[in-house]
Scaffold this motif. Sequence first.
Motif, PDB file in Angstrom:
ATOM      1  N   PHE A 115       0.831  -1.196   0.000  1.00 18.90           N
ATOM      2  CA  PHE A 115       0.000   0.000   0.000  1.00 18.90           C
ATOM      3  C   PHE A 115       0.872   1.255   0.000  1.00 18.90           C
ATOM      4  O   PHE A 115       1.988   1.247   0.535  1.00 18.90           O
ATOM      5  CB  PHE A 115      -0.913   0.030   1.226  1.00 18.90           C
ATOM      6  N   PRO A 116       0.376   2.361  -0.564  1.00 15.88           N
ATOM      7  CA  PRO A 116       1.125   3.623  -0.469  1.00 15.88           C
ATOM      8  C   PRO A 116       1.155   4.111   0.972  1.00 15.88           C
ATOM      9  O   PRO A 116       0.258   3.792   1.760  1.00 15.88           O
ATOM     10  CB  PRO A 116       0.314   4.575  -1.366  1.00 15.88           C
TER      11      PRO A 116
ATOM     12  N   VAL B 163      -5.285  13.344  -9.177  1.00 19.74           N
ATOM     13  CA  VAL B 163      -6.059  12.732 -10.253  1.00 19.74           C
ATOM     14  C   VAL B 163      -5.416  13.119 -11.579  1.00 19.74           C
ATOM     15  O   VAL B 163      -5.158  14.299 -11.840  1.00 19.74           O
ATOM     16  CB  VAL B 163      -7.527  13.197 -10.203  1.00 19.74           C
ATOM     17  N   LEU B 164      -5.156  12.124 -12.429  1.00 21.54           N
ATOM     18  CA  LEU B 164      -4.450  12.371 -13.684  1.00 21.54           C
ATOM     19  C   LEU B 164      -5.376  12.652 -14.857  1.00 21.54           C
ATOM     20  O   LEU B 164      -4.917  13.048 -15.924  1.00 21.54           O
ATOM     21  CB  LEU B 164      -3.563  11.163 -14.017  1.00 21.54           C
ATOM     22  N   ILE B 165      -6.666  12.418 -14.676  1.00 20.70           N
ATOM     23  CA  ILE B 165      -7.613  12.642 -15.767  1.00 20.70           C
ATOM     24  C   ILE B 165      -8.731  13.548 -15.280  1.00 20.70           C
ATOM     25  O   ILE B 165      -8.889  13.770 -14.078  1.00 20.70           O
ATOM     26  CB  ILE B 165      -8.199  11.312 -16.289  1.00 20.70           C
TER      27      ILE B 165
ATOM     28  N   THR C  41      -6.343   0.074  -7.009  1.00 17.34           N
ATOM     29  CA  THR C  41      -6.838  -0.186  -8.365  1.00 17.34           C
ATOM     30  C   THR C  41      -6.702   1.058  -9.237  1.00 17.34           C
ATOM     31  O   THR C  41      -6.264   0.982 -10.396  1.00 17.34           O
ATOM     32  CB  THR C  41      -8.314  -0.630  -8.318  1.00 17.34           C
ATOM     33  N   LEU C  42      -7.056   2.222  -8.692  1.00 19.05           N
ATOM     34  CA  LEU C  42      -6.955   3.474  -9.448  1.00 19.05           C
ATOM     35  C   LEU C  42      -5.496   3.814  -9.755  1.00 19.05           C
ATOM     36  O   LEU C  42      -5.187   4.343 -10.831  1.00 19.05           O
ATOM     37  CB  LEU C  42      -7.610   4.611  -8.660  1.00 19.05           C
ATOM     38  N   LEU C  43      -4.594   3.507  -8.824  1.00 23.54           N
ATOM     39  CA  LEU C  43      -3.165   3.722  -9.071  1.00 23.54           C
ATOM     40  C   LEU C  43      -2.667   2.801 -10.182  1.00 23.54           C
ATOM     41  O   LEU C  43      -1.929   3.224 -11.080  1.00 23.54           O
ATOM     42  CB  LEU C  43      -2.366   3.475  -7.791  1.00 23.54           C
ATOM     43  N   THR C  44      -3.075   1.539 -10.128  1.00 20.82           N
ATOM     44  CA  THR C  44      -2.640   0.554 -11.124  1.00 20.82           C
ATOM     45  C   THR C  44      -3.118   0.931 -12.522  1.00 20.82           C
ATOM     46  O   THR C  44      -2.397   0.760 -13.512  1.00 20.82           O
ATOM     47  CB  THR C  44      -3.166  -0.848 -10.750  1.00 20.82           C
ATOM     48  N   LYS C  45      -4.335   1.465 -12.609  1.00 16.45           N
ATOM     49  CA  LYS C  45      -4.900   1.831 -13.908  1.00 16.45           C
ATOM     50  C   LYS C  45      -4.405   3.188 -14.408  1.00 16.45           C
ATOM     51  O   LYS C  45      -4.766   3.611 -15.508  1.00 16.45           O
ATOM     52  CB  LYS C  45      -6.427   1.841 -13.822  1.00 16.45           C
ATOM     53  N   GLY C  46      -3.596   3.880 -13.602  1.00 17.84           N
ATOM     54  CA  GLY C  46      -3.064   5.168 -14.024  1.00 17.84           C
ATOM     55  C   GLY C  46      -4.073   6.297 -13.974  1.00 17.84           C
ATOM     56  O   GLY C  46      -3.874   7.343 -14.598  1.00 17.84           O
TER      57      GLY C  46
END
Length: 508
Positions: A241-242, A250-252, A298-303
Amino acid sequence: MSDNKKILIADSDKKLTTSLKGVLKDKGYDAVISNDGATALNKALSEMPDMIVLSVALPTIDGIKLSQILRSNPRTESIPLIFLSDSDIYIPHFQRHRDSLFIKPANIDEVAARIYSIFDKAAKTRDVSREGKLIEGGLSEISLPDLLQMFSMNKKEGRLYLTKGKDKGDIWLQDGNIIDAAIGEVVGEKALFRLLTWKTGSFRFLPAKVNVPHKINRATDNLIMEGLRQYDEWESLKDKFPPMDARLKVLIDPSTLPKGLRPITQEIFLLLEFYPKVSDVIDRNTFPDYEVMRTIMTLLTKGIIDITQDKGQEERPILPKEDILKLKERFASRMNYKLDREFGKVLIFSHDNDRIRYVINAINILPEFYIHKDFLKGMGSNQYLGVAGHLQIGDNIQITFIAVPVSEIFSPLWRPLSNSMLGGLTILSGEAERWDEINKIAGYFQGGLGKPMAFAIPEGEASVDKVREVKEHLNRKNDVMLFPIVKNDAEGVRNMLSSLFRSVIGAL
């Protein structure tokens, strides 16, 4: 004391079974042996032992399958199981609050000690269930899962008070069912799952009629098993975990995400707008901690989100110490009393929830500011009226920011809201303003009550023409406090609030 407890020992290792039987017999226990799964199942059903020690690698019927059969039978489902395995494996029907696992070669004395401990804990639980009105004790003697199961079986109703150091928690029961839990501001299953991780501390159960809303609607056994499962999963994955103090971004554009996102994902995106730190997202999300962290992963893994290296803004006091003292003295003299902790209000006026959200988000960059728990929930389609957040100035001054819609409909609230009011902040729209209503607000609070009023406008919309427009419509020739609001600009926010509070010092 053994109290003639019967223990079934099921293992193909005859040396182990004979040795363990001898140790238990010396303590007065009745031990029976089976060297294969089929015989063990027959003895479990016919002799109904108080505990079963079984090898995972039993011949005929292995220990995993045998435990599944026992747990599916109402007569044997509550028998504690001690598993013996060659490795640390996953056991589907393992009940963490009731079962144990030893890795072979197992130390016979340690296995026996675990058996004594389980029976001793069960005896103490029975003693507690026979108590009168008040039930109290230590969680190191009776685990919280065992305690809750005992309350469930006895259909208890009341409130369970839990204490661990400075932390306090509460669990409410009705007819033996857990209907709510709380630890700090966290409630429901999220709070219960946190409390289930407490291994030490004290408890006190007070039987009483319970009239709290039902925030939990699952059976006690299911709740306990799910809470302990999530705790085990967290412990096994925590190194991946981070860090809790890591900051997320948020990247998007969230508006480009597909509709129908899971509620937990929607909450995470909403919280990240105001709270970039992992610990804040987990604490303030209404879903259990493990579920939130797995969704973040999951959100980190999906970028879709990422960990930012931004360390946050350097802290600088909003007011120097001498101005804080002046604010305290002036405020206390105006109120005709002095408190150890002073309170005041800043009213934020706007007719647009998006504008309020923008400004509060900008102020939230200050470490001294925190958003009120109901603010995010209340930002629906209707104009928001209520507490938006709190600002800590110095050691003992707390300023509450209250959002008030720009509308004469709410004018009956102006007088009560003015109590302890320090000043006001009107958020301009940058387009067609509601000048009639803004004039009435400014006239009432600044003209009538002498409260300083400032004006804020999002970056890019503040200009000399805007200042001229404000002066013209408010019939003011003197300087107008008009501030551009920029996200991630802690210095600009501090300057705005500093100017407002210095005006307060001069006006009080």
